[in-house]
Design a protein around this motif. Structure first.
Motif: not given
Ligand code: ADP
Length: 557
Positions: A194-200, A220-230, A234-236
C-alpha cells in the motif's frame, strides 16, 4: 535467476567447444589420411618402376617406410621391416594385395602387430617376364588419439578460459538485465504494502521502459481500487461492529469466521475468529440450530435467553456455504409479553370461579323446575358455561406452557400408552361422528406426560372433528434418521393452503361456525405449537382440501 543464466551460459559454451573439438578431430583425421594416401601412392609407383628383381631392393627404404616384395603366389620375397614369422605367412589374403590382383589397388589402414602401430598399406603389381610380383609399401598413420592427446591440454585450457569469459559476460549482462526487473519487483512489493510509488522508467532499455510505464499505469489504477476497497471495508467493518444486533459468520465446519462487537458482548468472549463455535456459547439450542442449518441449509428462527436477557436468533445459510447468525435483543418485548400473559392467566383464573358457580346454580335450577321453557334455557346455559370452562381451561394450559422455560425431562414416557389414553378419551366424539381412530408404533421421549398427552390429544381431536362421516384418523409413532416422530393423519376436510401458515395462531379458525359447532376453542394448535417449541421439535403439516391432513412433529431426543 541470475545464477541460472550464468550457469546455462557456461554450459552452452563448454558444449559448443566440445562439439567443435570433435569436429576438428574428424576433419583432421580425414585430411591426414588423404595426405598419407597420396604419399604412399607416389612412393609405391617409384618402387614399382625401379624393381627389376634385385635381391637387396628393400634395404634402402627410408626409416618410416616399410617396403615388401611379394611373389605372385603370396610368398614374401623381401621385407624392409619383416620378422621371420610374418614372412612365412602367405600374403595373398591381405586386402591391399587382393585389390592389386584385381587391378584396382586401394589404400588399407590397419594395426600392424609386427610394428605395433597403425599403418596404411598400398600395393601394386609388377610383371617381369612371366613372373608377377606385388610391391607393397606401408607408412605409419599417426593416430588420431595421439593428436587428441596432444591437443587435450590446450583444448581444456581454451575451454576453461572460454567458460570463465562466458561467466564474466553472463554476470555483466544479467546484472544489467535484472537490475530493472529488481526495480519492478520492489515497486510491486511497495504497491502490495500500500506504499505505492511510481517506478522511474530509466533503465536505458526502451522496451523495458515501456513496460515500466505500463506497470505504472496499472499500479495507479490498482492503487485507486485498493484504496476504494479499503475504504469500503472500513465502512462495512464500522457498521458490522456498531450495529446493536450480534452477528456471527460461521463456516460450514462450525468455526467462527467473524463475530461483531455486539455478539462478543452478548456471549462475553474477547476473540472468536478461527475458533470453534463452542467458544462463543455452550447453549445447546444455539449450537444445534447452527449445526442443523450447516447440514440441511434451512433457515431457523427462535428465541434464546441469556441470564435476564432475551434474544431473537435468526440462523441463515448463505450461498457461499457460510452460516450467518443474528441475535436481536427482545427483552423488552418479552417483558411486555410476560405482563400480557400474566394478565391472560389471571383473567382466566378469575373467570373460572364465577363460571363454576354459575354452572352449579344452573344445575340446581334445572333440578327444581318443571317448566319446559326454563329447562331449555337452563340446558343452554349449561352448554355455554361448559364451553366457556373448556375455553378457560385451554387458556390456562396455554399460559402455563408460556410461563414454563424448560420441561422436566427426568422421566422417559412411552407415547404408545399416551396415544391409547387419548383414543379412549376421544371415543365418544369419534363414535358420534362415525370416525375410526387408531394408533400404531411406539416411541419414548424424555419429558412431562401431560405435555405429550395434550399434544397428541389436540391433534387427534382435530383429526376426528374436522372429518367426514365414516372417515379415518390415525396416530403413528415411529423413529427415522435419528429423530422421533408423532404423526397424526386423517382423510377429512383438509385445510386450504392460504390458511396453513396461520392455523397455529391463537383463536385462528378456518371456519369459525364449524369450529364452534364441533366444540373447538381455537387454542388447540397454539397449545401444540408451544409444546413443540418447549421440546425443540419441528412441526409440519401436509394437507389437501377434500383429501385430508397430516401433522408431523419431529423430536430430536
Ligand atoms: P379449534 O379448536 O378451532 O380446532 P385449533 O387451534 O385446534 O382450533 O385449530 C385451528 C383451526 O385449524 C381449526 O379451526 C380448523 O379450521 C383447522 N384445523 C385444525 N386441524 C385440522 C384438521 N385435521 N383438518 C382440517 N382442519 C383443521
Amino acid at each position: 535467476m541470475k545464477k541460472r543464466i550464468i550457469i546455462a551460459n557456461a554450459i552452452i559454451t563448454v558444449i559448443a567447444l566440445c562439439v567443435m573439438f570433435a569436429l576438428g578431430i574428424t576433419v583432421t583425421k580425414s585430411d591426414y589420411n588423404d595426405i598419407t594416401s597420396d604419399r604412399i601412392k607416389e612412393l609405391t609407383s617409384v618402387y614399382v618402376k625401379t624393381y627389376e628383381g634385385q635381391e637387396d631392393f628393400v634395404s634402402g627404404a627410408p626409416k618410416d617406410v616399410r617396403v615388401t616384395v611379394i611373389a605372385g603366389d603370396g610368398k614374401v620375397l623381401a621385407d624392409s621391416e619383416a620378422t621371420g614369422l610374418e614372412q612365412a605367412e602367405n600374403h595373398l589374403d591381405r586386402e591391399e594385395i587382393k585389390a592389386a590382383r584385381n587391378g584396382n589397388p586401394k589404400t588399407v589402414v590397419r594395426y600392424s602387430v609386427t610394428l605395433g602401430k597403425e599403418m596404411m598399406y598400398y600395393a601394386e603389381t609388377k610383371t617381369i617376364g612371366d613372373s608377377t610380383y606385388y610391391i607393397r609399401v606401408a607408412i605409419p598413420v599417426e593416430s588420431v588419439n595421439s593428436y587428441v592427446n596432444k591437443s587435450v591440454p590446450l583444448t581444456l585450457s581454451i575451454m576453461f578460459f572460454a567458460a570463465f569469459l562466458s561467466c564474466a559476460a553472463g554476470i555483466i549482462c544479467t546484472s544489467g538485465l535484472l537490475k530493472p526487473l529488481q526495480t519492478i519487483k520492489n515497486g510491486l512489493a511497495e504497491i502490495e504494502r500500500g506504499e505505492y510509488k511510481q517506478i522511474p522508467p530509466t533503465t536505458g532499455d526502451a522496451e523495458l521502459n515501456k513496460i515500466l510505464c505500463d506497470i505504472n499505469d496499472v499500479s495507479e489504477k490498482l492503487k485507486d481500487s485498493i484504496k476504494e476497497a479499503r475504504g469500503e471495508r472500513e465502512r462495512l467493518d464500522y457498521i458490522f461492529n456498531n450495529v446493536s444486533d450480534g452477528i456471527a459468520v460461521i463456516n460450514s465446519d462450525l468455526t467462527v469466521s467473524a463475530a461483531n462487537r455486539s455478539l462478543k458482548t452478548i456471549f462475553g468472549v474477547k476473540d472468536a475468529s478461527g475458533k470453534d463455535i463452542n467458544v462463543l456459547t455452550a447453549d445447546e439450542k444455539f449450537i444445534s440450530a447452527v449445526s442443523e442449518t450447516a447440514k440441511d441449509k434451512k433457515d431457523r428462527l427462535f428465541t434464546l435467553s441469556f441470564g435476564e436477557k432475551w434474544f431473537l436468533v435468526s440462523v441463515r445459510s448463505t450461498e457461499k456455504d457460510t452460516i450467518i447468525a443474528v441475535l436481536t435483543e427482545v427483552t423488552a418485548e418479552k417483558q411486555s409479553e410476560k405482563v400480557r400473559l400474566e394478565f391472560f392467566a389471571n383473567a382466566s383464573h378469575e373467570l373460572k370461579t364465577p363460571l363454576t358457580a354459575i354452572k352449579g346454580f344452573n344445575e340446581m335450577i334445572a333440578l327444581g323446575v318443571k317448566d319446559e321453557k326454563i329447562k331449555d334455557y337452563s340446558s343452554r346455559i349449561e352448554k355455554e358455561t361448559d364451553r366457556m370452562l373448556v375455553l378457560i381451561g385451554d387458556m390456562l394450559k396455554l399460559s402455563k406452557l408460556e410461563n414454563l422455560r424448560a420441561p422436566d425431562k427426568s422421566e422417559e414416557i412411552s407415547l404408545k400408552n399416551v396415544a391409547e389414553e387419548v383414543i379412549q378419551s376421544l371415543k365418544p366424539i369419534a363414535e358420534e361422528r362415525g370416525v375410526s381412530l387408531c394408533a400404531s408404533g411406539d416411541i419414548s421421549l424424555k419429558g412431562e406426560r401431560e405435555h405429550f398427552y395434550e399434544l397428541i390429544k389436540n391433534l387427534a381431536e382435530n383429526a376426528v372433528r374436522y372429518n367426514k362421516q365414516g372417515g379415518h384418523a390415525e396416530i403413528k409413532l415411529f423413529e427415522r434418521g435419528g429423530k422421533k416422530y408423532v404423526e397424526v393423519s386423517d382423510d377429512g376436510i383438509g385445510i386450504d393452503e392460504e390458511h396453513q401458515s396461520r392455523i397455529f395462531e391463537r383463536f385462528y379458525r378456518v371456519d369459525k361456525s364449524r369450529s364452534r359447532a364441533t366444540g373447538g376453542t381455537g387454542l388447540g394448535l397454539a397449545i401444540v405449537k408451544h409444546i413443540g417449541e418447549l421440546y425443540g421439535a419441528e412441526i409440519s403439516l401436509k394437507s389437501r382440501i377434500g383429501f385430508g391432513t397430516t401433522f408431523t412433529v419431529a423430536f430430536v431426543d
